[in-house]
Write an enzyme that holds these catalytic residues in place. Structure first.
Site, PDB file in Angstrom:
ATOM      1  CG  ASP A  31      -2.987  -0.978  -2.489  1.00  0.00           C
ATOM      2  OD1 ASP A  31      -2.701   0.383  -2.262  1.00  0.00           O
ATOM      3  OD2 ASP A  31      -3.585  -1.883  -2.053  1.00  0.00           O
ATOM      4  CG  ASP A  45      -3.140   3.715  -1.841  1.00  0.00           C
ATOM      5  OD1 ASP A  45      -3.970   3.334  -2.843  1.00  0.00           O
ATOM      6  OD2 ASP A  45      -3.266   2.909  -0.784  1.00  0.00           O
ATOM      7  CB  SER A  64      -0.852  -0.004   1.208  1.00  0.00           C
ATOM      8  OG  SER A  64      -1.683   1.134   1.184  1.00  0.00           O
ATOM      9  CG  ASP A 100      -6.312   0.130  -1.213  1.00  0.00           C
ATOM     10  OD1 ASP A 100      -5.549   0.979  -0.923  1.00  0.00           O
ATOM     11  OD2 ASP A 100      -6.051  -0.938  -0.282  1.00  0.00           O
TER      12      ASP A 100
END
Length: 552
Positions: free
Chosen positions: A294, A292, A138, A296
């Protein structure tokens, strides 16, 4: 240490890890081997390197051995989808995951390029797979990587299943004893297959259907940055196909594993927008959107007359909810989900429209679990979110989704602009209806063994502390599941969280992070007027920070 000696004596140790092991100090050895990586709120996450407490091909092999045997126990001929982000070793970690699963007879569908986490969640059900893996840490610093594991419904494994995976992984007593087949062997056997653009296109088509108003976009500009992450292509493509004038932050559209243009690739932090703001001022943009790595989570800054203002995660959630409840007609039998550390402002907005609200523990897997429980009932999912900038508008994804959020934030900002309103005006309208709220999350980082001990001391200190300067109306201890010391009143799963309510409805909470060496202090203050609210917040924050600073 027994594990350290085992790693030191293993002749087949990957060369880079062998060199790193030889250079470790005694303190570094203790930190690298004092425990095994564990499942937290976002799967396994840790520093990359040598050791049992590090992300490397051996600890990943063990985790995948456990996940594979978990799947084989629950499904006949299981299939898994695997995605990865832009970090160092992510591609390698995705491939070792596919090789371990393939060696144990499980077919994997592997994305050929970096892919957003919500697309992985979508792909599991789209491809009728039985699970999924995404390699990502993340928004953590570049030295980290991680391993998120998913269920057949596209949600992250709940604690019960995560424990089952760990139990299966621990049956592999010798971490070096399992040798996976080669990629070429598994490709030949059809146990590794690669995905094309079909999944991306199917996902984007569903996201685009979330639009509620067909608005003109000829006088509306968006600056978009992926912060070097996975949404650079798909996020830009989505906004362009929706008809927006999009300016891409070129320097941050490169999938840089060092995140060299930001101190932290976290859109929860205003500093992550430094490059985007330069573009916004140059092109006179209305909105800045950041995701961010990734993809999400989403962060937002918006133009308010001649300046750009930053929104926190609770404000974004409130704005999205306010727009959705006022522009959707289908509000009957709907349920909105948030977490126990989310501001109550969103709850007030939802309940005013007759929408049921349910609060879960922190971690979107708990929200996804509740969404699944709605299946087969007369109730339907409406919206889900966390204060940490994670939102879900439609449940064809079962994790937080920045691309869904991008669509809604772009549309609502344009919608209100055409009514002569900025997002500041909309927030003021919301506050006048539901009360003023100020929220802040403060993170304290304590690394290593000593850090873990400090976090434990802080939690125990607050568990027994006598608050002399504030009146605590209600104390919730989610670890012991007590309310004001009385057991049995909390029905959520056990979690090391403390939440304290004040007499005026304000509250604060403490929670060790499940994925980072941090403890988080959440503060939420409510008041009838802005100035009253600000003064209360300032005093409460100072008092709590003083208590934390005095714990040694």
């Amino acid at each position: 240490m027994q594990e350290y000696q085992k790693w030191k004596n293993y002749e087949g140790l990957e060369e880079s890890l062998k060199q790193e092991l030889a250079k470790l100090t005694e303190e570094e050895i203790n930190d690298a081997f004092f425990k095994n990586l564990e499942f937290g709120t976002g799967g396994i996450r840790g520093i990359m390197g040598v050791g049992t407490n590090r992300m490397n091909i051996y600890t990943l092999t063990k985790a995948n051995y456990g996940y594979a045997n978990f799947l084989l126990k629950h499904f006949k001929n299981p299939q898994v989808v695997i995605a990865y982000d832009n970090r160092k070793n992510s591609n390698e970690f995705a491939l070792i995951s596919a090789r371990v699963l393939g060696t144990l007879g499980i077919k994997t569908y592997l994305f050929k390029e970096i892919t957003p986490t919500p697309v992985l969640s979508f792909a599991i059900r789209y491809l009728k797979a039985n699970g999924g893996i995404v390699i990502t840490a993340s928004h953590n610093p570049p030295i980290y990587n991680g391993y998120k594991v998913y269920n057949a419904d596209g949600s992250q494994l709940n604690p019960e299943f995560a424990k089952e995976v760990l139990d299966e992984a621990n049956k592999l007593e010798d971490i070096f004893s399992f040798t996976p087949k080669t990629k070429e062997e598994l490709e030949k056997e059809g146990l590794i297959q690669y995905l094309d653009d079909e999944v991306y296109n199917a996902y984007l088509n569903l996201v685009k259907k979330l639009s509620l108003n067909n608005l003109k976009k000829d006088n509306f500009k968006i600056v978009f940055t992926s912060l070097h992450g996975t949404s650079s292509h798909l996020g830009f493509k989505l906004l362009k196909e929706l008809g927006y004038d999009v300016i891409l932050v070129e320097e941050q559209s490169v999938p840089d594993p060092e995140f060299s243009t930001v101190k932290s690739p976290n859109p929860e932090n205003k500093e992550a927008f430094n490059y985007a703001l330069r573009y916004a001022k140059k092109y006179n943009a209305d909105l800045c959107l950041a995701t961010d790595p990734d993809a999400d989570r989403i962060g937002v800054m918006y133009k308010d007359n001649r300046e750009y203002k930053f929104l926190d995660g609770n404000q974004i959630g409130a704005l999205m909810l306010y727009y959705l409840v006022n522009n959707r007609n289908d509000l009957t039998n709907k349920v909105m989900f948030n977490t126990i550390v989310t501001s109550r402002l969103g709850e007030e907005i939802a309940k005013a429209k007759g929408i049921e609200v349910f609060s879960t523990l922190t971690g979107f897997r708990y929200i996804a679990e509740q969404i699944k429980l709605l299946e087969g009932t007369d109730k339907e999912f409406f919206f889900g979110y966390e204060e940490s900038n994670g939102y879900l508008v439609a449940d064809f994804v079962r994790d937080k989704d920045s691309l869904q959020s991008m669509l809604v934030m772009a549309e609502l900002t344009n919608y209100y602009k055409q009514q002569g309103m900025t997002l500041s005006d909309v927030l003021e309208e919301i506050y006048e209806k539901y009360g003023y709220y100020i929220n802040e999350t403060i993170s304290y980082t304590y690394t290593g063994i000593e850090g873990m001990e400090k976090i434990n001391r802080l939690m125990e200190h607050f568990r027994t502390f006598n608050f002399s300067r504030i009146n605590i109306d209600r104390k919730e201890d989610y670890l012991y599941q007590t309310v004001n010391g009385e057991p049995g009143l909390i029905k959520l799963p056990k979690s090391n969280v403390l939440k304290f309510y004040l007499e005026d409805g304000s509250w604060f909470a403490l929670r060790p992070s499940g994925t980072e060496p941090k403890i988080k202090l959440y503060i939420s203050v409510r008041g009838s007027e802005r100035e009253i609210c600000a003064n209360k917040f300032k005093k409460l924050k100072a008092y709590l920070e003083k208590i934390i600073s005095e714990v040694q």
